[in-house]
Motif scaffolding. Structure first.
Motif, PDB file in Angstrom:
ATOM      1  N   SER A 143      14.313 -40.150   4.905  1.00 44.38           N
ATOM      2  CA  SER A 143      14.771 -41.184   3.983  1.00 44.38           C
ATOM      3  C   SER A 143      13.613 -41.849   3.247  1.00 44.38           C
ATOM      4  O   SER A 143      13.829 -42.483   2.220  1.00 44.38           O
ATOM      5  N   ALA A 144      12.379 -41.700   3.746  1.00 46.12           N
ATOM      6  CA  ALA A 144      11.240 -42.301   3.042  1.00 46.12           C
ATOM      7  C   ALA A 144      11.166 -41.772   1.616  1.00 46.12           C
ATOM      8  O   ALA A 144      10.874 -42.518   0.688  1.00 46.12           O
ATOM      9  N   CYS A 145      11.403 -40.479   1.414  1.00 45.78           N
ATOM     10  CA  CYS A 145      11.403 -39.921   0.063  1.00 45.78           C
ATOM     11  C   CYS A 145      12.818 -39.841  -0.503  1.00 45.78           C
ATOM     12  O   CYS A 145      13.082 -40.273  -1.615  1.00 45.78           O
TER      13      CYS A 145
ATOM     14  N   TYR B 143      11.785 -37.854  -6.377  1.00 45.63           N
ATOM     15  CA  TYR B 143      12.333 -37.049  -5.273  1.00 45.63           C
ATOM     16  C   TYR B 143      13.811 -36.804  -5.490  1.00 45.63           C
ATOM     17  O   TYR B 143      14.559 -37.730  -5.784  1.00 45.63           O
TER      18      TYR B 143
ATOM     19  N   ASP C 123       9.182 -48.760  -4.899  1.00 46.28           N
ATOM     20  CA  ASP C 123       9.548 -47.618  -5.736  1.00 46.28           C
ATOM     21  C   ASP C 123      10.198 -46.513  -4.915  1.00 46.28           C
ATOM     22  O   ASP C 123      11.019 -45.753  -5.421  1.00 46.28           O
ATOM     23  N   VAL C 124       9.787 -46.373  -3.671  1.00 48.10           N
ATOM     24  CA  VAL C 124      10.336 -45.287  -2.860  1.00 48.10           C
ATOM     25  C   VAL C 124      11.184 -45.790  -1.693  1.00 48.10           C
ATOM     26  O   VAL C 124      12.093 -45.099  -1.243  1.00 48.10           O
ATOM     27  N   VAL C 125      10.873 -46.970  -1.193  1.00 46.34           N
ATOM     28  CA  VAL C 125      11.670 -47.519  -0.087  1.00 46.34           C
ATOM     29  C   VAL C 125      12.159 -48.902  -0.524  1.00 46.34           C
ATOM     30  O   VAL C 125      11.450 -49.894  -0.369  1.00 46.34           O
TER      31      VAL C 125
ATOM     32  N   TRP D 185       3.860 -39.033  -2.238  1.00 46.31           N
ATOM     33  CA  TRP D 185       4.642 -40.140  -1.672  1.00 46.31           C
ATOM     34  C   TRP D 185       3.733 -41.294  -1.269  1.00 46.31           C
ATOM     35  O   TRP D 185       4.014 -42.451  -1.581  1.00 46.31           O
TER      36      TRP D 185
ATOM     37  N   GLU E 286      14.008 -51.219   0.496  1.00 48.56           N
ATOM     38  CA  GLU E 286      14.112 -52.358   1.408  1.00 48.56           C
ATOM     39  C   GLU E 286      12.756 -52.754   2.001  1.00 48.56           C
ATOM     40  O   GLU E 286      12.677 -53.668   2.822  1.00 48.56           O
TER      41      GLU E 286
ATOM     42  N   ARG F  91       2.506 -43.202  -4.441  1.00 50.73           N
ATOM     43  CA  ARG F  91       3.572 -44.039  -4.995  1.00 50.73           C
ATOM     44  C   ARG F  91       3.848 -45.234  -4.097  1.00 50.73           C
ATOM     45  O   ARG F  91       4.008 -46.366  -4.550  1.00 50.73           O
TER      46      ARG F  91
ATOM     47  N   VAL G  34      14.875 -40.610  -5.334  1.00 52.50           N
ATOM     48  CA  VAL G  34      14.132 -41.585  -6.124  1.00 52.50           C
ATOM     49  C   VAL G  34      14.029 -41.027  -7.539  1.00 52.50           C
ATOM     50  O   VAL G  34      13.509 -39.922  -7.731  1.00 52.50           O
TER      51      VAL G  34
END
Lengths: 243, 291
Positions: B122-124, B136, A133-135, A123, A137, A126, B132
């Motif tokens: 929620s991060a992943c 994920y 790509d992962v968050v 994580w 916002e 990335r 994602v």
């Protein structure tokens, strides 16, 4: 009060003026200096805090270089809402080997004092390459250039300098800096490896998904994964750390 | 030296200095200012006595009020814990199944779980568990890699997946397509068959079927329905965890056969308390759990 009405006598006499200035400077200086002599009682006595491993220290230098502190603090304050969100409040002892410390004062992004272990290496990699790509916002910039190889030539020198300012690196640790650094980022490393012997509880393995190269990403993620994990708060006597 | 004069207009004395006939008035500070100044000095002395201020050789003066910000926090947390204890003790004692059955407890757990999810998960897994693509898993659907029952989800959150925790879920897919396993043609045939599994008409009798039966069914099971105990995902649907946006479905399958990727997840036991983990399990289950 009469003495205050005669300030002109002090101000117009060079001897009294000099003595007055000296006294003022002494008081001001003492107020700034004396607390430094009590630093031993300021730093809580807790177990587990160790100097950063060479890989973590290299990652820390990248953290400083990239200016992460401009948006991320590493200081969980002793307030209910902060402790609820981030975990146990930060101790002075936890940043005693930080030169300079990264407490910071601005939170455009979240506090990172206890980010270690919260997310996976995958994580972090990335997220650092492209946060969106992962968050989706997120407004954090991407750091894809960190995938370049890490310059290991300066790490032993950096550790020597840190030793001068009080970080208890041993000569052995400085001598093995590059070897330890490479070992920590290798797939072969285990919990019994020399680097973990020298730096207890250090996280080992390939951090950035590319085991061929020890990259700046490996170093930064290793640093992020150790943040806030050194002290085991289940073993801390809370009456001893109360201030 | 100085010759102090009384100035009639302002009613003040001069300082006695004179430069080319210009004289300086020695106007005293306003009374209100002087009073505030002395009030501050007195306040400071009171503060030294009441609050922790002066450093000493082995610590610092505690002050008569014995104020401590960390002590205040401990009290506040105690009060909060008592206020919540009505719920927390119930959550700690109950199994996740029991929580789901008790309507009021369930409502509390869903609300608490949602907040904990936002901060920790929620991060992943994305807001609301959308996941994602290529990295994920989506939690807001009824497809579960390690099982979607309340107890399965609870277990996964507690110990995580493929991490250093001894209880974490472990499994590893073998790499095919290297050494004497499968050659490129066989990998291609196998990928075609795996893709056909997700359509309504699996390619029966194809060469890929035979390879699948020999190599893959031990984990992915017959018909590619998957084995949740091994974290071997179902292949008979159109959900592809590790297919990136830019590659075709087939390329994604080929990549996974030849260079398998494995997801991992941290263990949350120890980081979050037992009640919070249970609330999370119930919340995640509400997103799409069941199977």
């Amino acid at each position: 009060m009469s003495v205050f009405k005669h300030h002109a006598k002090i101000e117009t006499n060079v001897f009294f003026l000099a003595v007055g200035i000296l006294l003022t400077v002494i008081v001001g200086g003492l107020v700034e200096v004396v607390p430094l002599f009590t630093i031993e009682s300021t730093i809580e006595k807790v177990d587990g805090v160790r100097p950063y491993s060479p890989l973590e220290q290299a990652g820390r230098d990248i953290y400083v270089r990239e200016g992460c502190y401009n948006c991320h603090s590493q200081m969980i304050r002793p307030f209910k809402d902060e402790v609820e969100r981030y975990g146990h409040y930060s101790l002075a002892a936890e940043s005693k080997y930080d030169h300079p410390f990264q407490w910071s004062s601005k939170r455009t992004g979240p506090d990172l004092a206890r980010v270690g272990g919260k997310y996976t290496n995958d994580w972090h990699t990335r997220h650092l390459i492209n946060p969106r790509d992962v968050v989706p916002e997120s407004i954090m910039p991407g750091y894809p250039h960190l995938m370049r190889p890490l310059d290991t030539s300066k790490i032993a020198g950096n550790m020597t300098a840190l030793k001068v300012v009080g970080v208890p690196y041993t000569d052995e640790q400085i001598k093995n800096a590059v070897a330890n650094l490479k070992e920590q980022a290798s797939l072969e490393a285990t919990a019994d490896s020399a680097v973990v012997q020298a730096y207890p509880k250090a996280k080992v393995g390939d951090f950035d998904g590319n085991p061929q190269v020890v990259s700046e990403m490996d170093a930064l993620v290793a640093y992020l994964q150790v943040l806030g994990t050194m002290v085991d708060f289940t073993t801390v006597d809370h009456t001893k750390i109360q201030r | 030296m100085a010759h102090v004069e009384h100035d009639v207009i302002s009613g003040q004395n001069t300082t006695g200095h004179e430069w080319d006939g210009i004289k300086e008035l020695n106007t005293p500070l306003p009374k209100w200012w002087v009073y505030v100044f002395w009030a501050c000095v007195i306040w400071a002395i009171g503060y030294w006595i009441a609050m922790p201020t002066w450093p000493t050789t082995n610590g610092f003066t505690r002050g008569m009020l014995e104020y401590s910000s960390r002590g205040d926090l401990a009290n506040e947390l105690d009060i909060q814990k008592k206020a919540r204890s009505q719920w927390l003790t119930k959550l700690e004692a109950a199994s996740v199944e029991d929580i789901a059955k008790d309507k009021t407890l369930l409502n509390y757990a869903l609300a608490g779980g949602k907040i904990a999810f936002g901060e920790n998960c929620s991060a992943c897994h994305g807001s609301g568990g959308v996941g994602v693509a290529g990295a994920y898993p989506r939690l807001a659907d009824d497809e579960w890699i390690w099982g979607g029952t309340l107890e399965d989800i609870h277990q996964t959150i507690q110990y995580g997946v493929r991490n250093e925790n001894g209880e974490s879920r472990q499994s590893e897919m073998l790499a095919f397509g290297t050494g004497d396993t499968l050659d490129a043609t066989q990998v291609d045939q196998l990928a075609d068959y795996v893709l056909s599994l997700s359509s309504k008409t699996p390619a029966a009798g194809s060469p890929g079927e035979a390879i699948f039966a020999e190599r893959c069914t031990a984990c992915h099971a017959e018909g590619g329905v998957g084995t949740k105990e091994l974290g071997a995902p179902a292949l008979n649907n159109n959900i592809w965890l590790f297919k990136g946006d830019k590659e075709s479905a087939k390329q994604g399958v080929v990549n996974q056969i030849t260079k398998p990727r494995h997801g991992s997840m941290p263990a949350w036991a120890g980081r979050l308390d037992a009640a919070t983990i249970k609330m999370l399990a119930v919340y995640v289950h509400s997103l799409g759990g069941g199977k």
